[in-house]
Enzyme design. Structure first.
Site, PDB file in Angstrom:
ATOM      1  N   SER A 135       0.857  -1.174   0.000  1.00 21.54           N
ATOM      2  CA  SER A 135       0.000   0.000   0.000  1.00 21.54           C
ATOM      3  C   SER A 135       0.895   1.226   0.000  1.00 21.54           C
ATOM      4  CB  SER A 135      -0.886   0.006   1.249  1.00 21.54           C
ATOM      5  OG  SER A 135      -1.476   1.268   1.477  1.00 21.54           O
ATOM      6  N   TYR A 148      -2.052  -0.455  10.395  1.00 20.54           N
ATOM      7  CA  TYR A 148      -2.035  -0.771   8.972  1.00 20.54           C
ATOM      8  C   TYR A 148      -0.707  -0.333   8.349  1.00 20.54           C
ATOM      9  CZ  TYR A 148      -3.757  -1.262   4.182  1.00 20.54           C
ATOM     10  OH  TYR A 148      -3.926  -1.656   2.875  1.00 20.54           O
ATOM     11  N   LYS A 152       2.091  -2.750   6.550  1.00 22.71           N
ATOM     12  CA  LYS A 152       2.498  -2.596   5.156  1.00 22.71           C
ATOM     13  C   LYS A 152       3.972  -2.196   5.027  1.00 22.71           C
ATOM     14  CE  LYS A 152      -1.358  -3.885   3.380  1.00 22.71           C
ATOM     15  NZ  LYS A 152      -1.454  -5.180   2.651  1.00 22.71           N
TER      16      LYS A 152
END
Length: 243
Positions: A135, A148, A152
């Site tokens: 991402s 998150y 990532k």
């Protein structure tokens, strides 16, 4: 220059909906035989119908150790798209242990274990491509996405380390790093004008990615045309991380 994946076998996790579904269909359209993995049989059945005989459904959980054994037992595996993942946005100070553990298990542990199983299969045959779904949040930070971003960033590091280690075995490892993608799941998020403005103000091109944008990048990276690309991350972010 036409990209052909004829004769190759691909495995796509999280293939039932959204990005994974678009990727599975794009790989099949390019000629690959696709094993599509998800937990929901109905999603996979409709996907197989769309795939015109090129997509084989596999109902499995990427957190289940039995799934990794299935990967290693495949007769051949040319392409892995390590796509399954998830997010629960919330302020960093409010993240509870259950949420932390769930996200790290799904976004880091399952990615590593799936890639590890694929690497064993591919190393034995002397070729293959592993494409990890990262991402733009693997390159930057953002409010309410601390865990998150953590997960990532880990995927980006894993991609580089695996690429170096597996290159002598003929296996390439790359990642794709999209910005926010326009899907039915994100539609409700962008119905909030404040959030929509927050995102679009940070994308110089002024628009979200589509699932097809990401799928096209995956097909290219899986192809012979990308034969010397390994250890790299391809941003599909409209310029977000260029600033």
């Amino acid at each position: 220059m036409k990209i052909s994946l004829d004769g190759q076998t691909a495995l796509v996790t999280g293939a039932g909906r959204g990005l994974g579904r678009a990727i599975a269909l794009a790989l099949a359209e390019a000629g690959a035989s696709v094993v599509a993995v998800a937990r929901t049989a109905d999603d996979l059945e409709s996907l197989a119908q769309e795939g015109a005989g090129q997509i084989q459904p596999l109902v499995a959980d990427v957190l289940d150790t039995a799934f990794y054994a299935q990967i290693e037992a495949m007769e051949r595996l040319d392409i892995l798209v390590n796509n399954a993942g998830g997010n629960k946005p919330m302020p960093m100070v409010d993240v509870d242990d259950a949420t932390l553990d769930w996200m790290l298990d799904l976004n880091v542990r399952s990615v590593f274990k799936t890639a590890q199983a694929a690497a064993r299969r591919m190393s034995a045959q002397g070729s293959g491509v592993i494409i990890n779904m990262s991402s733009q949040m693997g390159r930057v930070g953002s409010p309410r996405r601390t865990v998150y971003c953590l997960s990532k960033h880990a995927v980006e590091g894993l991609t580089k380390a695996m690429a170096v280690e597996l290159a002598p075995s003929g296996v390439r490892v790359v990642s794709v790093a999209p910005t926010f993608v326009e899907t039915p799941m994100t539609k409700t998020m962008f119905s909030d004008p404040e959030f929509s403005r927050f995102v679009l103000d940070r994308i110089p091109m002024g628009k979200l990615a589509t699932a097809q944008d990401v799928a096209a990048a995956v097909v290219f990276l899986a192809s012979r045309q990308a034969g010397l690309i390994t250890g790299e991350s391809l941003a599909i972010d409209g310029g977000w991380t260029a600033q």
